[in-house]
Scaffold this motif. Structure first.
Motif, PDB file in Angstrom:
ATOM      1  N   CYS A 107       0.913  -1.122   0.037  1.00 38.51           N
ATOM      2  CA  CYS A 107      -0.014   0.049   0.040  1.00 38.51           C
ATOM      3  C   CYS A 107       1.048   1.317  -0.120  1.00 38.51           C
ATOM      4  O   CYS A 107       2.160   1.216   0.829  1.00 38.51           O
ATOM      5  CB  CYS A 107      -0.907  -0.001   1.247  1.00 38.51           C
ATOM      6  SG  CYS A 107      -1.998   1.305   1.383  1.00 38.51           S
ATOM      7  N   VAL A 108       0.432   2.306  -0.506  1.00 33.82           N
ATOM      8  CA  VAL A 108       1.179   3.600  -0.793  1.00 33.82           C
ATOM      9  C   VAL A 108       0.414   4.880  -0.791  1.00 33.82           C
ATOM     10  O   VAL A 108      -0.728   4.768  -1.072  1.00 33.82           O
ATOM     11  CB  VAL A 108       1.956   3.333  -2.132  1.00 33.82           C
ATOM     12  CG1 VAL A 108       1.093   3.447  -3.230  1.00 33.82           C
ATOM     13  CG2 VAL A 108       3.010   4.601  -2.063  1.00 33.82           C
ATOM     14  N   THR A 109       1.006   5.735  -0.076  1.00 31.56           N
ATOM     15  CA  THR A 109       0.378   6.971  -0.334  1.00 31.56           C
ATOM     16  C   THR A 109       1.450   8.120  -0.422  1.00 31.56           C
ATOM     17  O   THR A 109       2.530   8.063   0.060  1.00 31.56           O
ATOM     18  CB  THR A 109      -0.661   7.281   1.273  1.00 31.56           C
ATOM     19  OG1 THR A 109      -1.508   8.345   0.962  1.00 31.56           O
ATOM     20  CG2 THR A 109       0.265   7.382   2.318  1.00 31.56           C
ATOM     21  N   ASN A 110       0.934   9.225  -1.014  1.00 29.79           N
ATOM     22  CA  ASN A 110       1.658  10.344  -1.025  1.00 29.79           C
ATOM     23  C   ASN A 110       0.764  11.502  -1.759  1.00 29.79           C
ATOM     24  O   ASN A 110      -0.402  11.201  -2.199  1.00 29.79           O
ATOM     25  CB  ASN A 110       3.008  10.380  -1.801  1.00 29.79           C
ATOM     26  CG  ASN A 110       2.964  10.493  -3.314  1.00 29.79           C
ATOM     27  OD1 ASN A 110       1.943  10.603  -3.918  1.00 29.79           O
ATOM     28  ND2 ASN A 110       4.260  10.566  -3.930  1.00 29.79           N
ATOM     29  N   GLY A 149       3.686  -4.406   3.386  1.00 35.33           N
ATOM     30  CA  GLY A 149       3.670  -5.504   2.427  1.00 35.33           C
ATOM     31  C   GLY A 149       2.963  -6.468   2.932  1.00 35.33           C
ATOM     32  O   GLY A 149       3.081  -7.273   3.937  1.00 35.33           O
ATOM     33  N   THR A 150       2.068  -7.370   1.747  1.00 34.12           N
ATOM     34  CA  THR A 150       1.271  -8.523   2.288  1.00 34.12           C
ATOM     35  C   THR A 150       1.490  -9.342   0.986  1.00 34.12           C
ATOM     36  O   THR A 150       1.327  -9.016  -0.193  1.00 34.12           O
ATOM     37  CB  THR A 150       0.032  -8.095   2.401  1.00 34.12           C
ATOM     38  OG1 THR A 150      -0.494  -9.500   2.668  1.00 34.12           O
ATOM     39  CG2 THR A 150      -1.017  -7.706   1.108  1.00 34.12           C
ATOM     40  N   GLN A 151       1.980 -10.722   1.275  1.00 29.23           N
ATOM     41  CA  GLN A 151       1.980 -11.703   0.192  1.00 29.23           C
ATOM     42  C   GLN A 151       0.734 -12.234  -0.389  1.00 29.23           C
ATOM     43  O   GLN A 151      -0.325 -12.565   0.214  1.00 29.23           O
ATOM     44  CB  GLN A 151       2.795 -12.985   0.673  1.00 29.23           C
ATOM     45  CG  GLN A 151       2.921 -13.938  -0.336  1.00 29.23           C
ATOM     46  CD  GLN A 151       4.264 -13.789  -1.192  1.00 29.23           C
ATOM     47  OE1 GLN A 151       5.419 -13.172  -0.841  1.00 29.23           O
ATOM     48  NE2 GLN A 151       4.057 -14.038  -2.626  1.00 29.23           N
ATOM     49  N   VAL A 152       0.762 -12.335  -1.804  1.00 30.41           N
ATOM     50  CA  VAL A 152      -0.620 -12.985  -2.452  1.00 30.41           C
ATOM     51  C   VAL A 152       0.507 -13.789  -3.546  1.00 30.41           C
ATOM     52  O   VAL A 152       1.434 -13.691  -4.126  1.00 30.41           O
ATOM     53  CB  VAL A 152      -1.014 -11.849  -3.486  1.00 30.41           C
ATOM     54  CG1 VAL A 152      -1.955 -12.456  -4.380  1.00 30.41           C
ATOM     55  CG2 VAL A 152      -1.725 -10.875  -2.568  1.00 30.41           C
TER      56      VAL A 152
END
Length: 121
Positions: free
Chosen positions: A95-98, A115-118
């Motif tokens: 996930c990212v935000t800016n 991070g999360t593994q898929v």
């Protein structure tokens, strides 16, 4: 201090679905864009989807028609619904935000989740 925490990753068979969620710390400005990147082993991190504060959405060509991004400013969350998953979707999703997102490009300082593994088999 901006913090992002992802959840919802896991393992699924090809053709299945997963829903990723990211909670952004309170106090993060609502005018920030929110989005998802992914990184497969041995590859660079690549943008998957983004949603601006005005609701404008950008998808990578590889997920168009399969993934849906949404945000809930009241709950400080961004969600990525992934359908018709393929083995090539296997990656760690971030996930990212800016404040500097423009049409799929992220300029300036970005804040990242862990991070999360898929995994799609």
């Amino acid at each position: 201090h901006v913090q992002l925490v992802e959840s919802g990753g896991g393992s699924v068979q090809a053709g299945g679905s997963l829903r990723l969620s990211c909670r952004v710390s309170e106090g993060t400005p609502n005018n920030y864009a929110l989005g998802w990147f992914r990184q497969a082993p041995g590859e660079e991190r690549k943008g998957v989807a983004a949603i601006d504060n005005d609701g404008r959405i950008t998808y990578a060509d590889s997920v168009k028609g399969r993934d849906t991004i949404s945000r809930d400013n009241a709950k400080n969350t961004v969600t990525l619904q992934m359908n018709s998953l393929k083995p090539e979707d296997t990656a760690v999703y971030y996930c990212v935000t800016n404040a500097g997102h423009v049409d799929g490009s992220w300029y300036g300082l970005c804040y990242w989740g862990q991070g999360t593994q898929v995994t799609v088999s």
